[in-house]
Design a protein around this motif. Structure first.
Motif, PDB file in Angstrom:
ATOM      1  N   LYS A 157       0.830  -1.201   0.000  1.00  0.00           N
ATOM      2  CA  LYS A 157       0.000   0.000   0.000  1.00  0.00           C
ATOM      3  C   LYS A 157       0.869   1.258   0.000  1.00  0.00           C
ATOM      4  CE  LYS A 157      -3.475   2.399   2.799  1.00  0.00           C
ATOM      5  NZ  LYS A 157      -4.266   2.367   4.062  1.00  0.00           N
ATOM      6  N   MET A 158       1.947   1.234   0.789  1.00  0.00           N
ATOM      7  CA  MET A 158       2.848   2.382   0.845  1.00  0.00           C
ATOM      8  C   MET A 158       3.522   2.611  -0.506  1.00  0.00           C
ATOM      9  SD  MET A 158       6.292   2.875   3.112  1.00  0.00           S
ATOM     10  CE  MET A 158       7.002   1.552   2.137  1.00  0.00           C
ATOM     11  N   ILE A 186       4.233  10.386   3.578  1.00  0.00           N
ATOM     12  CA  ILE A 186       3.563   9.311   2.833  1.00  0.00           C
ATOM     13  C   ILE A 186       3.706   7.988   3.568  1.00  0.00           C
ATOM     14  CG2 ILE A 186       3.616   7.982   0.691  1.00  0.00           C
ATOM     15  CD1 ILE A 186       4.428  10.516  -0.769  1.00  0.00           C
ATOM     16  N   GLU A 216       1.445   7.906   6.750  1.00  0.00           N
ATOM     17  CA  GLU A 216       0.027   7.810   6.396  1.00  0.00           C
ATOM     18  C   GLU A 216      -0.335   6.442   5.829  1.00  0.00           C
ATOM     19  OE1 GLU A 216      -0.692  10.989   3.729  1.00  0.00           O
ATOM     20  OE2 GLU A 216      -0.765  12.539   5.300  1.00  0.00           O
ATOM     21  N   SER A 217       0.647   5.698   5.348  1.00  0.00           N
ATOM     22  CA  SER A 217       0.353   4.391   4.750  1.00  0.00           C
ATOM     23  C   SER A 217       0.065   3.322   5.796  1.00  0.00           C
ATOM     24  CB  SER A 217       1.525   3.953   3.860  1.00  0.00           C
ATOM     25  OG  SER A 217       1.728   4.880   2.819  1.00  0.00           O
ATOM     26  N   SER A 250       2.387   1.814  -3.442  1.00  0.00           N
ATOM     27  CA  SER A 250       1.397   2.361  -4.372  1.00  0.00           C
ATOM     28  C   SER A 250       1.173   3.838  -4.113  1.00  0.00           C
ATOM     29  CB  SER A 250       0.083   1.589  -4.247  1.00  0.00           C
ATOM     30  OG  SER A 250      -0.490   1.759  -2.953  1.00  0.00           O
ATOM     31  N   HIS A 251       1.242   4.271  -2.836  1.00  0.00           N
ATOM     32  CA  HIS A 251       1.105   5.691  -2.518  1.00  0.00           C
ATOM     33  C   HIS A 251       2.290   6.488  -3.069  1.00  0.00           C
ATOM     34  CE1 HIS A 251      -1.837   5.103   1.123  1.00  0.00           C
ATOM     35  NE2 HIS A 251      -2.378   4.809  -0.051  1.00  0.00           N
ATOM     36  N   ALA A 261       1.834   6.830  -6.801  1.00  0.00           N
ATOM     37  CA  ALA A 261       0.750   7.732  -7.196  1.00  0.00           C
ATOM     38  C   ALA A 261       1.020   9.178  -6.808  1.00  0.00           C
ATOM     39  CB  ALA A 261      -0.560   7.267  -6.562  1.00  0.00           C
ATOM     40  N   SER A 262       2.048   9.426  -6.011  1.00  0.00           N
ATOM     41  CA  SER A 262       2.318  10.787  -5.556  1.00  0.00           C
ATOM     42  C   SER A 262       2.862  11.648  -6.690  1.00  0.00           C
ATOM     43  CB  SER A 262       3.328  10.765  -4.405  1.00  0.00           C
ATOM     44  OG  SER A 262       3.721  12.069  -4.046  1.00  0.00           O
TER      45      SER A 262
END
Length: 220
Positions: A78-79, A149, A152-153, A81-82, A85-86
């Motif tokens: 998930k991290m 990031i 928040e992940s 992918s963040h 996408a950033s």
């Protein structure tokens, strides 16, 4: 004061004012007739506004990064992918070892590497952020964005930041070479201007202009 003296003073002011207006008018005509001067007056400001306003910017956008994922769990995926996408980061490559990341740093292809290590004791995942700190300001911003990031992940992610090439975060390494270049540019421009003015003052500029040399050679 007599009328004759007033007339003389007013006439002198009128003559000086007329001379100034004539001189200004002559300069405007001279500028408008010279195409190169018109290009400098009109084209150069537009180019500088575009360069300094849009091209030359200190914003962090699409910084190439590499990621080494040794955990491969749901949180780290998930991290990752963040990060992908950033708008601040651009995933250049998924690497297989830390040595491969170091090689990409030396080649200048990435400016940050993300190394995810699996924590077995408390179920936490530690990530190591390797940041190119050649530019201290950029390294600080990259570390802040990446830490935000990562946190928040997932709650179990602990970022550990390592600064490469400039761990002391000294700005002089990046600032001094730029100042030296700016000083050299200013000195060259001033010396050229002073040299041309001096040639005109002593009356040798006309001799140089009629000599079998191009003006660019004289300036050089």
């Amino acid at each position: 004061m007599s009328i004759s003296k007033l007339f003389i003073i007013n006439y002198s002011l009128f003559i000086n004012k007329s001379s100034l207006i004539a001189f200004v008018r002559k300069e405007f005509i001279h500028i408008f007739r010279d195409k190169r001067t018109m290009m400098i007056l009109l084209l150069m400001p537009i180019v500088l506004i575009i360069l300094f306003g849009y091209a030359i910017t200190t914003e962090i956008k699409r910084v190439p990064i590499a990621i080494l994922d040794q955990s491969r769990d749901e949180v780290t995926q998930k991290m990752i992918s963040h990060f992908a996408a950033s708008e601040y980061f651009d995933l250049y490559k998924m690497i297989d070892s830390e040595e491969e990341g170091q090689a990409l740093f030396r080649q200048g292809k990435i400016r940050m590497a993300l190394i995810v290590e699996s924590g077995k004791l408390k179920g936490e995942s530690e990530i190591q952020l390797l940041v190119d700190a050649t530019d201290p300001n950029e390294a600080t911003q990259l570390s802040a964005y990446a830490t935000q990031i990562a946190v928040e992940s997932g709650k179990g992610i602990v970022p550990i930041i390592s600064l490469l090439y400039n761990p002391q975060m000294k700005g002089a390494y990046n600032f001094v070479p730029g100042v030296m270049g700016l000083i050299l540019i200013l000195i060259c421009a001033m010396m050229t201007s002073v040299g041309i003015v001096k040639e005109k003052e002593i009356g040798t500029m006309e001799v140089l202009l009629v000599s079998p040399m191009k003006p660019v050679y004289i300036i050089l």
